[in-house]
Design a protein around this motif. Structure first.
Motif, mmCIF file in Angstrom:
data_model
loop_
_atom_site.group_PDB
_atom_site.id
_atom_site.type_symbol
_atom_site.label_atom_id
_atom_site.label_comp_id
_atom_site.label_asym_id
_atom_site.label_seq_id
_atom_site.Cartn_x
_atom_site.Cartn_y
_atom_site.Cartn_z
ATOM 1 N N ILE A 128 0.840 -1.201 0.000
ATOM 2 C CA ILE A 128 0.000 0.000 0.000
ATOM 3 C C ILE A 128 0.874 1.249 0.000
ATOM 4 C CG2 ILE A 128 -1.611 1.364 1.398
ATOM 5 C CD1 ILE A 128 -2.906 -1.256 2.261
ATOM 6 N N ALA A 129 1.915 1.244 0.834
ATOM 7 C CA ALA A 129 2.817 2.400 0.883
ATOM 8 C C ALA A 129 3.488 2.637 -0.456
ATOM 9 C CB ALA A 129 3.869 2.175 1.973
ATOM 10 N N ILE A 130 3.948 1.549 -1.096
ATOM 11 C CA ILE A 130 4.596 1.686 -2.408
ATOM 12 C C ILE A 130 3.571 2.084 -3.461
ATOM 13 C CG2 ILE A 130 5.845 0.443 -4.218
ATOM 14 C CD1 ILE A 130 7.484 1.166 -1.716
ATOM 15 N N GLY A 131 2.348 1.565 -3.354
ATOM 16 C CA GLY A 131 1.307 1.935 -4.314
ATOM 17 C C GLY A 131 0.992 3.414 -4.273
ATOM 18 N N VAL A 132 0.925 3.976 -3.066
ATOM 19 C CA VAL A 132 0.687 5.419 -2.941
ATOM 20 C C VAL A 132 1.848 6.196 -3.556
ATOM 21 C CG1 VAL A 132 0.449 7.316 -1.297
ATOM 22 C CG2 VAL A 132 -0.762 5.160 -0.905
ATOM 23 N N LEU A 133 3.066 5.716 -3.325
ATOM 24 C CA LEU A 133 4.242 6.401 -3.882
ATOM 25 C C LEU A 133 4.224 6.344 -5.404
ATOM 26 C CD1 LEU A 133 6.648 7.884 -2.595
ATOM 27 C CD2 LEU A 133 7.986 5.797 -2.860
ATOM 28 N N LEU A 134 3.837 5.188 -5.957
ATOM 29 C CA LEU A 134 3.724 5.061 -7.419
ATOM 30 C C LEU A 134 2.654 5.990 -7.970
ATOM 31 C CD1 LEU A 134 4.068 1.201 -7.941
ATOM 32 C CD2 LEU A 134 5.428 2.955 -9.108
ATOM 33 N N ALA A 135 1.529 6.095 -7.270
ATOM 34 C CA ALA A 135 0.454 6.970 -7.737
ATOM 35 C C ALA A 135 0.904 8.429 -7.736
ATOM 36 C CB ALA A 135 -0.774 6.791 -6.842
ATOM 37 N N LEU A 136 1.603 8.834 -6.686
ATOM 38 C CA LEU A 136 2.105 10.213 -6.637
ATOM 39 C C LEU A 136 3.138 10.456 -7.729
ATOM 40 C CD1 LEU A 136 2.452 10.605 -2.760
ATOM 41 C CD2 LEU A 136 0.743 11.681 -4.247
ATOM 42 N N ALA A 137 3.960 9.435 -8.026
ATOM 43 C CA ALA A 137 4.928 9.585 -9.113
ATOM 44 C C ALA A 137 4.216 9.744 -10.453
ATOM 45 C CB ALA A 137 5.869 8.384 -9.150
ATOM 46 N N ALA A 138 3.142 8.976 -10.643
ATOM 47 C CA ALA A 138 2.392 9.081 -11.894
ATOM 48 C C ALA A 138 1.749 10.457 -12.050
ATOM 49 C CB ALA A 138 1.320 7.992 -11.938
ATOM 50 N N LEU A 139 1.365 11.060 -10.938
ATOM 51 C CA LEU A 139 0.747 12.392 -11.009
ATOM 52 C C LEU A 139 1.733 13.461 -11.438
ATOM 53 C CD1 LEU A 139 -1.469 12.341 -7.766
ATOM 54 C CD2 LEU A 139 -2.217 12.115 -10.154
ATOM 55 N N THR A 140 3.034 13.175 -11.302
ATOM 56 C CA THR A 140 4.026 14.182 -11.717
ATOM 57 C C THR A 140 4.247 14.202 -13.225
ATOM 58 O OG1 THR A 140 5.935 12.672 -11.491
ATOM 59 C CG2 THR A 140 5.235 13.881 -9.516
ATOM 60 N N VAL A 141 3.779 13.156 -13.919
ATOM 61 C CA VAL A 141 4.092 13.026 -15.353
ATOM 62 C C VAL A 141 3.569 14.201 -16.187
ATOM 63 C CG1 VAL A 141 3.713 11.611 -17.426
ATOM 64 C CG2 VAL A 141 4.261 10.520 -15.219
ATOM 65 N N PRO A 142 2.323 14.661 -16.007
ATOM 66 C CA PRO A 142 1.853 15.773 -16.861
ATOM 67 C C PRO A 142 2.728 17.014 -16.789
ATOM 68 C CG PRO A 142 0.011 14.748 -15.702
ATOM 69 C CD PRO A 142 1.250 14.169 -15.113
ATOM 70 N N ALA A 143 3.297 17.300 -15.639
ATOM 71 C CA ALA A 143 4.100 18.506 -15.490
ATOM 72 C C ALA A 143 5.578 18.246 -15.717
ATOM 73 C CB ALA A 143 3.892 19.109 -14.102
#
Length: 381
Positions: free
Chosen positions: A93-108
């Motif tokens: 779960i902790a790694i999944g949240v980190l992956l999701a936050l990393a994916a959110l950085t892609v547009p910018a």
């Protein structure tokens, strides 16, 4: 994209108990936070956008990613990498949240957002079992190598190198901490065994000393009671002897507790004669000890003490014979003989002493018809 180096790996936790952590440990998160400096290039990419909303979005997502990474690092570091070692689901779960936050950085951040994979690989090594973490790192490596074929991404090889080094570095830190924990556990076990051994030694010595001394005191007190009307003068001598024996027993107890209490074969034979005489038991004791090696005399002294104490206390004997040779000591009587009750605490403690010296203790029926205690050190140098 500039290479993100293995500096993304956290520093090992500082030593000290969790309840009393050193002051510097309160700022341990800085050791993980300083390496977030390498996210500056994704931040620069985000800030280069013409759209203010996209610039703000990029900075906010990178800050959120950094905060979650630091939160994982801080929690795991505070528990010496053991926080989720048995809770794989929470780790994912902790790694999944980190992956999701990393994916959110892609547009910018566009391709520069791949730098976050280094931190995710390091975090995976913190909270996941090694097999899961290495598998995830392998997936990241494949993803980066595939994306490296597109012109929008560059320096894929250096990013792969950084991920692998970061993962291996954190794995190495986990192994080191695990070994340190095992070493501390072993040291605690050794300390506990030492305490248990010291307690057993003290209990054994107190039993041997007080068992013998109190037996002699009891016999002499009974004798003084019988003589007080018949022979007051001798009764007075017995009472004086009781006082002396009581003081000696107290001194022996004090020496036992402090760990300094010499036992000699000659002294125990003298004490045995006094105890047997007081119990009105005929004593046959050796008069010469020249052939007994000096290093064996203390153990033989313990054997004589325990054997004679049992004769006086339990045997109901009229005769006791103590035999001492170079490698053997025997205490025999003509009393009740062996029973089916097994060994008491005294003989059990004596057996431990004998076995520690490499000898053998045997009990049985003596040629006199009573009890026989024999200790043999044949073959022991």
């Amino acid at each position: 994209m500039a290479a993100v180096t293995s500096a993304a790996t956290p520093a090992p936790p500082l030593s000290g108990s969790h309840g009393h952590r050193p002051r510097i440990a309160r700022f341990g998160w800085l050791f993980g936070g300083v390496w977030l400096f390498f996210l500056i290039e994704p931040a620069q990419t985000a800030l280069a956008h013409e759209s203010l909303a996209l610039r703000v979005y990029g900075v906010v997502t990178l800050l959120a990613f950094s905060a979650w990474y630091l939160l994982i690092f801080t929690f795991v570091r505070s528990t010496s990498f053991r926080l989720w070692e048995d809770e794989v689901r929470r780790g994912w779960i902790a790694i999944g949240v980190l992956l999701a936050l990393a994916a959110l950085t892609v547009p910018a951040c566009r391709g520069e957002s791949l730098a976050t994979l280094v931190y995710i690989a390091a975090a995976a090594m913190m909270v996941l079992p090694a097999r899961h973490a290495f598998t995830l790192t392998g997936v990241f490596v494949v993803v980066v190598l595939v994306l490296d074929a597109f012109p929008e991404t560059e320096s894929g090889a250096s990013l792969v190198f950084s991920m692998i080094v970061a993962a291996l570095a954190v794995w190495g830190i986990r192994q080191m901490i695990a070994r340190n924990i095992e070493l501390l556990a072993a040291q605690q076990t050794i300390a506990q065994l030492a305490v248990a051994e010291e307690r057993a030694r003290t209990a054994r010595d107190l039993h041997d000393i007080l068992g013998h001394s109190l037996t002699v005191i009891t016999v002499k007190a009974e004798l003084a009671g019988r003589l007080i009307t018949v022979d007051p003068e001798r009764a007075g001598r017995e009472v004086a002897d009781l006082e002396r024996l009581s003081r000696e027993a107290l001194a022996d107890v004090r020496r036992t507790v402090s760990g300094y209490r010499p036992v000699t074969l000659a002294g125990e034979l003298a004490g045995a004669r006094a105890a047997l005489d007081a119990a009105d038991i005929d004593a046959e004791l050796p008069t010469a000890l020249d052939e007994v090696p000096g290093e064996r005399r203390e153990l033989f002294g313990w054997v004589v003490r325990e054997g004679v104490t049992n004769v006086v206390r339990h045997a109901a004997a009229r005769r006791c014979v103590v035999t001492v040779t170079r490698d053997r000591v025997e205490v025999a009587d003509d009393g009740r003989g062996p029973t089916d009750e097994g060994m008491g605490n005294g003989l059990t403690g004596l057996r431990e002493r004998v076995e520690a010296a490499g000898g053998a203790l045997t009990v049985g029926r003596s040629p006199l018809g009573g009890f026989l205690l024999r200790v043999t050190l044949t073959g022991v140098k």
